[in-house]
Write an enzyme that holds these catalytic residues in place. Structure first.
Site, PDB file in Angstrom:
ATOM      1  N   SER A   1      29.607  39.769 -65.579  1.00 32.76           N
ATOM      2  CA  SER A   1      28.504  40.414 -65.412  1.00 32.76           C
ATOM      3  C   SER A   1      28.462  41.774 -66.031  1.00 32.76           C
ATOM      4  O   SER A   1      27.386  42.071 -66.715  1.00 32.76           O
ATOM      5  CB  SER A   1      28.248  40.486 -63.904  1.00 32.76           C
ATOM      6  OG  SER A   1      29.412  41.397 -63.202  1.00 32.76           O
ATOM      7  N   GLU A   2      29.542  42.599 -66.517  1.00 27.46           N
ATOM      8  CA  GLU A   2      29.262  43.769 -67.028  1.00 27.46           C
ATOM      9  C   GLU A   2      30.699  43.746 -68.102  1.00 27.46           C
ATOM     10  O   GLU A   2      31.605  43.539 -67.375  1.00 27.46           O
ATOM     11  CB  GLU A   2      29.075  44.945 -66.282  1.00 27.46           C
ATOM     12  CG  GLU A   2      27.626  45.037 -65.889  1.00 27.46           C
ATOM     13  CD  GLU A   2      27.405  44.498 -64.550  1.00 27.46           C
ATOM     14  OE1 GLU A   2      26.197  44.553 -64.192  1.00 27.46           O
ATOM     15  OE2 GLU A   2      28.187  44.132 -63.793  1.00 27.46           O
ATOM     16  N   THR A   3      30.476  44.452 -69.063  1.00 33.96           N
ATOM     17  CA  THR A   3      31.641  45.062 -69.806  1.00 33.96           C
ATOM     18  C   THR A   3      31.501  46.468 -70.131  1.00 33.96           C
ATOM     19  O   THR A   3      30.239  46.807 -70.638  1.00 33.96           O
ATOM     20  CB  THR A   3      31.705  44.332 -71.153  1.00 33.96           C
ATOM     21  OG1 THR A   3      32.067  42.630 -70.833  1.00 33.96           O
ATOM     22  CG2 THR A   3      32.874  44.761 -71.931  1.00 33.96           C
TER      23      THR A   3
END
Length: 297
Positions: A48-50
């Site tokens: 979902s996020e990096t």
């Protein structure tokens, strides 16, 4: 041309047991990376996020963070903030103050405090707006909820923007089977929350071993996020922050509680929320390092 290796960690957030929270990929040495390289790696991790840690440009900050979802960069996000801070500290990061870590991101400066073994971020201010009736009606149909189960609705914006719905119970939240393709066409992120009644089972018995020591949740939260190119986010710090600011102020939730999220995805996320005496909402949870090494970008 071969890029030099960069320190990397993958952190599971809002859990003390790996595999039960929401993972974030953290590149700890991101100097020199282009926007395209960051976005490409964020799509590749398929999380979902990096995040990408950089030297701060504001002297008050300990580090600067850029946050990418598969669909683009975000000005702020909650679980990447906690997971990146966990990774930065574990890699030897030394904050200027023993009491606070200060993260610089596109949203501004975010205070992070230590709460025992947990970290908690100071929720940035949220903007509020009344949903357009026509859009709300389409969202209600897309997530498959009867209007009789909706207690209130609000548009919440603290970086990510959510159409937020308070439903009549945690059971109603857990039973939702949204039409994700329809939500994507509507271009609406949707957050839902509902309270557990006294004595109601929080999780199936097969998952009860994952809840020990985490605190009984008062509410169940879900986040449908087509604007980030994912159907459902396992555990969402930014949404929990906005929900807390909205519903504590409205008298619907107490000033201190635990939220569960990720249940329908087989996770056991626990989000610890507190509004302090100054009115600041803090959102925290456990984090655990799952992967540590190097990446070539």
């Amino acid at each position: 041309m071969i890029s030099p290796p960069r320190s990397f960690a993958q952190i599971d957030v809002f859990t003390a047991q790996s595999g039960m929270g929401n993972p974030v990929a953290v590149v700890l040495d991101s100097a020199g990376l282009s926007d395209d390289a960051m976005q490409r790696f964020a799509r590749w991790t398929n999380l979902s996020e990096t995040t990408f840690v950089l030297p701060p440009t504001d002297a008050r900050a300990d580090y600067r963070l850029r946050i990418f979802a598969p669909g683009g960069e975000l000005p702020f996000a909650g679980h990447p903030t906690l997971g990146s801070c966990h990774a930065w500290l574990a890699a030897g990061g030394a904050p200027k103050s023993p009491e606070r870590i200060v993260q610089q991101c596109a949203k501004g400066l975010i205070d992070i405090r230590r709460d025992g073994e947990r970290l908690a971020f100071a929720a940035p201010p949220s903007k509020y707006g009344e949903p357009l009736p026509a859009v709300l009606a389409q969202v209600v149909q897309a997530i498959g909820v009867n209007t009789a189960h909706i207690l209130r609705a609000q548009v919440l914006d603290n970086g990510p923007v959510f159409m937020a719905l308070q439903l009549d119970s945690a059971s109603t939240v857990l039973a939702l089977e949204p039409d994700h393709a329809r939500l994507a066409r509507l271009k609406q992120n949707v957050g839902v929350v509902g309270r557990y009644s006294s004595g109601q089972t929080r999780l199936p018995s097969t998952q009860s071993n994952h809840t020990a020591g985490t605190g009984e949740p008062l509410v169940e939260v879900r986040a449908f996020v087509p604007l980030m190119d994912i159907n459902e986010d396992p555990i969402t710090g930014s949404l929990n922050a906005s929900l807390a600011q909205w519903l504590i102020e409205a008298g619907e939730l107490p000033s201190r509680y635990v939220a569960a999220q990720g249940t329908v995805l087989g996770r056991a996320g626990r989000v610890h929320v507190e509004r302090d005496a100054h009115g600041q909402v803090w959102v925290g949870g456990d984090s655990v390092t799952v992967v540590r090494g190097e990446v070539m970008l």
